[in-house]
Design an enzyme around this catalytic site. Sequence first.
Site, PDB file in Angstrom:
ATOM      1  N   GLU A 185      -7.013  11.217 -33.032  1.00  0.00           N
ATOM      2  CA  GLU A 185      -7.710  12.507 -32.998  1.00  0.00           C
ATOM      3  C   GLU A 185      -7.730  13.165 -34.374  1.00  0.00           C
ATOM      4  O   GLU A 185      -8.558  14.041 -34.637  1.00  0.00           O
ATOM      5  CB  GLU A 185      -7.005  13.451 -32.027  1.00  0.00           C
ATOM      6  CG  GLU A 185      -7.095  13.071 -30.570  1.00  0.00           C
ATOM      7  CD  GLU A 185      -6.233  13.995 -29.721  1.00  0.00           C
ATOM      8  OE1 GLU A 185      -5.883  15.101 -30.222  1.00  0.00           O
ATOM      9  OE2 GLU A 185      -5.905  13.624 -28.582  1.00  0.00           O
TER      10      GLU A 185
ATOM     11  N   ASP B 174      11.540   4.575 -35.185  1.00  0.00           N
ATOM     12  CA  ASP B 174      12.874   3.998 -35.181  1.00  0.00           C
ATOM     13  C   ASP B 174      13.131   3.278 -33.857  1.00  0.00           C
ATOM     14  O   ASP B 174      12.780   3.776 -32.790  1.00  0.00           O
ATOM     15  CB  ASP B 174      13.904   5.114 -35.373  1.00  0.00           C
ATOM     16  CG  ASP B 174      15.324   4.599 -35.452  1.00  0.00           C
ATOM     17  OD1 ASP B 174      15.606   3.798 -36.362  1.00  0.00           O
ATOM     18  OD2 ASP B 174      16.143   4.995 -34.604  1.00  0.00           O
TER      19      ASP B 174
END
Length: 517
Positions: free
Chosen positions: A252, A203
């Site tokens: 990751e 956002d």
Amino acid sequence: MSQHWWRDAVIYQVYPRSFADANGDGMGDLEGIRSRIPYLAKLGVDAIWLSPFFASPQNDAGYDVSDYRAIEPRFGDLDDFDRMLADAHAAGIRLIADIVPNHTSSEHVWFKAALAAAPGSPERARYHFRDVNPELPDSPPNNWQSIFGGPAWSKTEDGKQWYLHLFDSTQPDLNWENPEVHEEFKSILRFWLDRGVDGFRIDVAHGMVKAPGLPDTGGDGTIEMIGTTQAPFFDQDGVHDIYRTWRPIIEEYEGDRIFVAEAWTDSAERRSLYLRPDELHQAFNFDLVLAPFQAADFRKAIDDEIANNAGVGAPCTWVLSNHDVQRHVTRYGGGETGLRRAKAATQLLLSLPGVVYVYQGEELGLNEVLDLPAEVREDPTFFRTNGEQIGRDGCRVPLPWTREGSSLGFGTNGAWLPQPADWSELSVEAEDGVEGSTLEFYRKAIALRRANKATGLTWLQDPGDNAFAFDNGAVVVVTNFGDESVPVERYGTEILLASAPLDNGTLPGGATVWFAK
């Protein structure tokens, strides 16, 4: 380059409080969403973008977060979230969470601690506090105005300092020059990635970094969120340093997870900077949200997006409606004309190379609700402008699922915003399985898109002054933005899908057709 799911996905925005209410309290919830996963699977979407569901006082419908690791109790709890996510994944649907890093709620533990602490304290350093000038006690530190109307600064209760809020006064802006803020959000990202989310929509992704010294803006300080004006608090180059620290975190994790930027910029070129290989994966292209329904405007927006994103190897990202803008049926004229044009624009988007976002209810042909009474409105824009701006509640009215009931199947006991009576015939029940309905049109268009994936875009000779045609590598597409029919026989003979019936080889106004190659 390997093909990732997010390069050509159809992603459906779920606005939690307005999608489905399972417990009958008038507010949508996670269990309601879970119960409608089969509906979304049948629609054919690849992923859900879920607007904020975190703990929140709901002063700005969840974009005022008081706890980033907890579920808003009106929506459920973490167990409800886990069940919903598991059902979505079982249906082959990914989930993108909506993260809010520009500001917190004033009810967040950090801001409460800041107010309890002294000026100059480490607690206040997490936000933007400035001393009140005793000689000009009513003059804020600069001329910035809130996106929701009124000043972007409010005083603390003791009157000694101002704090910055680009949105509502209950949404204080975080200070991203503070290392604590960086570490906290890295931890929040990991919390939800560990839980299994497939990415984040960020956002106000262009708003976290402010220009040094917090200088005045030009004019009276008013800047629209839904616009392309540069400002000392929007699209500052420093935001890119933040995303370069976020990208390694998401990489990751297995499962091809992504970041999506809500970044309003003054050009497609500036927007593409967010998409460099070490930053974010997608950024909403709002040019078509702002564009009138005209061939020249659409063509320019398409060309700019494709050219600029090619330079950074990112997919184009197309959208016509969301929870912040007037629904495109209404923007395009409303009634039958607006719906006809909306379907044509949607079919066009679904044939473009890249990603398409669908806002809940557009697959039903829902219009903007313009006549909500003042007493039911909740958007802070309405209140901060004393009703001069009606705000965004009209695109957030809960979905109609059935023809009958106190909330047309949204729940069992009314809805937090009232639905128009004529939405009965726009309900899922009224449209499901009905040939020619907007819902069946969306289902067919999404299925055909999946079977005929665009590989590029080559413009063909235009069929008329306000129409265009192109080859996307899989189908030939013609869209007529005008009012008069245009001849399209030369583009093909086998019609895969048309948003409105053709007549003797001519495409009517406000329509799109796909021809097999």
